[in-house]
Motif scaffolding. Structure first.
Motif, mmCIF file in Angstrom:
data_model
loop_
_atom_site.group_PDB
_atom_site.id
_atom_site.type_symbol
_atom_site.label_atom_id
_atom_site.label_comp_id
_atom_site.label_asym_id
_atom_site.label_seq_id
_atom_site.Cartn_x
_atom_site.Cartn_y
_atom_site.Cartn_z
ATOM 1 N N CYS A 92 0.819 -1.224 0.000
ATOM 2 C CA CYS A 92 0.000 0.000 0.000
ATOM 3 C C CYS A 92 0.848 1.267 0.000
ATOM 4 O O CYS A 92 0.300 2.372 0.077
ATOM 5 C CB CYS A 92 -0.942 -0.002 1.203
ATOM 6 S SG CYS A 92 -2.211 -1.280 1.104
ATOM 7 N N GLN A 93 2.161 1.118 -0.069
ATOM 8 C CA GLN A 93 3.090 2.252 -0.043
ATOM 9 C C GLN A 93 2.762 3.179 1.129
ATOM 10 O O GLN A 93 2.629 4.392 0.972
ATOM 11 C CB GLN A 93 3.070 2.997 -1.372
ATOM 12 C CG GLN A 93 3.513 2.131 -2.526
ATOM 13 C CD GLN A 93 3.491 2.849 -3.861
ATOM 14 O OE1 GLN A 93 3.111 4.013 -3.963
ATOM 15 N NE2 GLN A 93 3.907 2.145 -4.889
ATOM 16 N N ALA A 94 2.669 2.566 2.305
ATOM 17 C CA ALA A 94 2.233 3.285 3.508
ATOM 18 C C ALA A 94 3.380 3.955 4.246
ATOM 19 O O ALA A 94 3.359 4.047 5.463
ATOM 20 C CB ALA A 94 1.494 2.314 4.426
ATOM 21 N N ALA A 95 4.345 4.429 3.512
ATOM 22 C CA ALA A 95 5.444 5.160 4.148
ATOM 23 C C ALA A 95 5.832 6.328 3.271
ATOM 24 O O ALA A 95 5.824 6.227 2.049
ATOM 25 C CB ALA A 95 6.647 4.249 4.346
ATOM 26 N N GLN A 96 6.161 7.407 3.916
ATOM 27 C CA GLN A 96 6.718 8.531 3.184
ATOM 28 C C GLN A 96 8.137 8.718 3.707
ATOM 29 O O GLN A 96 9.070 8.210 3.128
ATOM 30 C CB GLN A 96 5.869 9.775 3.331
ATOM 31 C CG GLN A 96 6.273 10.868 2.376
ATOM 32 C CD GLN A 96 5.196 11.922 2.245
ATOM 33 O OE1 GLN A 96 4.044 11.726 2.569
ATOM 34 N NE2 GLN A 96 5.594 13.081 1.748
ATOM 35 N N CYS A 97 8.294 9.344 4.847
ATOM 36 C CA CYS A 97 9.648 9.453 5.399
ATOM 37 C C CYS A 97 10.032 8.166 6.119
ATOM 38 O O CYS A 97 11.198 7.849 6.270
ATOM 39 C CB CYS A 97 9.768 10.650 6.333
ATOM 40 S SG CYS A 97 9.143 10.379 8.003
ATOM 41 N N GLY A 98 9.026 7.421 6.591
ATOM 42 C CA GLY A 98 9.281 6.132 7.243
ATOM 43 C C GLY A 98 9.543 6.204 8.726
ATOM 44 O O GLY A 98 9.696 5.173 9.372
ATOM 45 N N TYR A 99 9.574 7.389 9.295
ATOM 46 C CA TYR A 99 9.939 7.488 10.703
ATOM 47 C C TYR A 99 8.891 6.890 11.627
ATOM 48 O O TYR A 99 9.201 6.212 12.585
ATOM 49 C CB TYR A 99 10.232 8.949 11.097
ATOM 50 C CG TYR A 99 11.260 9.010 12.180
ATOM 51 C CD1 TYR A 99 12.612 8.907 11.881
ATOM 52 C CD2 TYR A 99 10.896 9.106 13.506
ATOM 53 C CE1 TYR A 99 13.562 8.920 12.871
ATOM 54 C CE2 TYR A 99 11.839 9.122 14.513
ATOM 55 C CZ TYR A 99 13.172 9.023 14.187
ATOM 56 O OH TYR A 99 14.114 9.025 15.172
ATOM 57 N N CYS A 100 7.626 7.099 11.320
ATOM 58 C CA CYS A 100 6.553 6.570 12.163
ATOM 59 C C CYS A 100 6.261 5.115 11.866
ATOM 60 O O CYS A 100 5.558 4.444 12.620
ATOM 61 C CB CYS A 100 5.273 7.374 11.966
ATOM 62 S SG CYS A 100 4.428 7.038 10.391
ATOM 63 N N LEU A 101 6.765 4.618 10.760
ATOM 64 C CA LEU A 101 6.377 3.309 10.247
ATOM 65 C C LEU A 101 6.569 2.190 11.259
ATOM 66 O O LEU A 101 5.712 1.310 11.382
ATOM 67 C CB LEU A 101 7.158 3.007 8.968
ATOM 68 C CG LEU A 101 6.555 1.952 8.071
ATOM 69 C CD1 LEU A 101 5.186 2.388 7.596
ATOM 70 C CD2 LEU A 101 7.465 1.680 6.906
ATOM 71 N N ASN A 102 7.670 2.199 11.979
ATOM 72 C CA ASN A 102 7.909 1.172 12.988
ATOM 73 C C ASN A 102 6.738 1.095 13.959
ATOM 74 O O ASN A 102 6.186 0.024 14.200
ATOM 75 C CB ASN A 102 9.211 1.464 13.742
ATOM 76 C CG ASN A 102 9.399 0.520 14.910
ATOM 77 O OD1 ASN A 102 9.805 -0.614 14.743
ATOM 78 N ND2 ASN A 102 9.074 0.975 16.118
ATOM 79 N N GLY A 103 6.355 2.221 14.500
ATOM 80 C CA GLY A 103 5.267 2.238 15.471
ATOM 81 C C GLY A 103 3.942 1.828 14.875
ATOM 82 O O GLY A 103 3.148 1.126 15.516
ATOM 83 N N MET A 104 3.679 2.239 13.650
ATOM 84 C CA MET A 104 2.425 1.880 12.988
ATOM 85 C C MET A 104 2.357 0.368 12.770
ATOM 86 O O MET A 104 1.359 -0.272 13.094
ATOM 87 C CB MET A 104 2.297 2.612 11.650
ATOM 88 C CG MET A 104 2.251 4.113 11.757
ATOM 89 S SD MET A 104 0.735 4.690 12.552
ATOM 90 C CE MET A 104 0.895 6.443 12.297
#
Length: 158
Positions: free
Chosen positions: A98-110
């Motif tokens: 779903c390409q659910a990352a932009q900068c990726g910083y929050c991605l871990n938590g999500m």
């Protein structure tokens, strides 16, 4: 040897580690600095943003505010520990698809928050997913894609 430190036995991603630190050392510091795991991020340092989220016995926990003394001999899973045989698990793959990352910083938590939710409630609805993620901050605005990924994997698990 520092008289304030003591050995702590940590089980991280199915491996046992003995780390000598002060008992109140945040788990995040040990994961990133001692174990060189880059999944959990340092965001706010106050347990407010979710970037540092890991699973402790399957429950989402903010590792920046959890002292190592509280997680000794418990199973700690980081983003790196979700993969199986070097392949992303279904939650990670949904975020990729779903390409659910932009900068990726929050991605871990999500990812870790969705993983914890679906482990305890595989049939989570979109409303329940949204409610679970309400305390995870994303400054880039990929909330739509994050929700799409979470709903996709929840439907696939049903």
């Amino acid at each position: 040897m520092n008289p304030c430190t003591r050995p702590h036995t940590l089980r991280v991603n199915q491996e046992t580690h003995i780390i000598e630190v002060e008992p109140d050392t945040p788990l995040l510091y040990v994961l990133r600095n001692d174990l060189e795991l880059n999944g959990p991020k340092f965001g706010c340092g106050l347990g407010e943003c979710g970037a540092c989220t890991v699973l402790v016995d399957g429950v989402a926990a903010r590792s920046c505010v959890v002292p190592v003394s509280l997680v000794e001999n418990r199973q700690i899973t980081t983003l790196e520990g979700l993969a199986q045989d070097g392949q992303p698990n279904d939650v990670q793959q949904a975020f990729i698809d779903c390409q659910a990352a932009q900068c990726g910083y929050c991605l871990n938590g999500m990812v870790m928050t969705v993983q914890a939710l679906l482990e305890r409630h595989p049939q989570a609805t979109e409303e329940e997913i949204r409610d679970e993620l309400r305390y995870n901050l994303c400054r880039c605005g990929t909330h739509v894609e994050i929700m799409q990924a979470a709903v996709l994997v929840a439907k696939a698990r049903q």
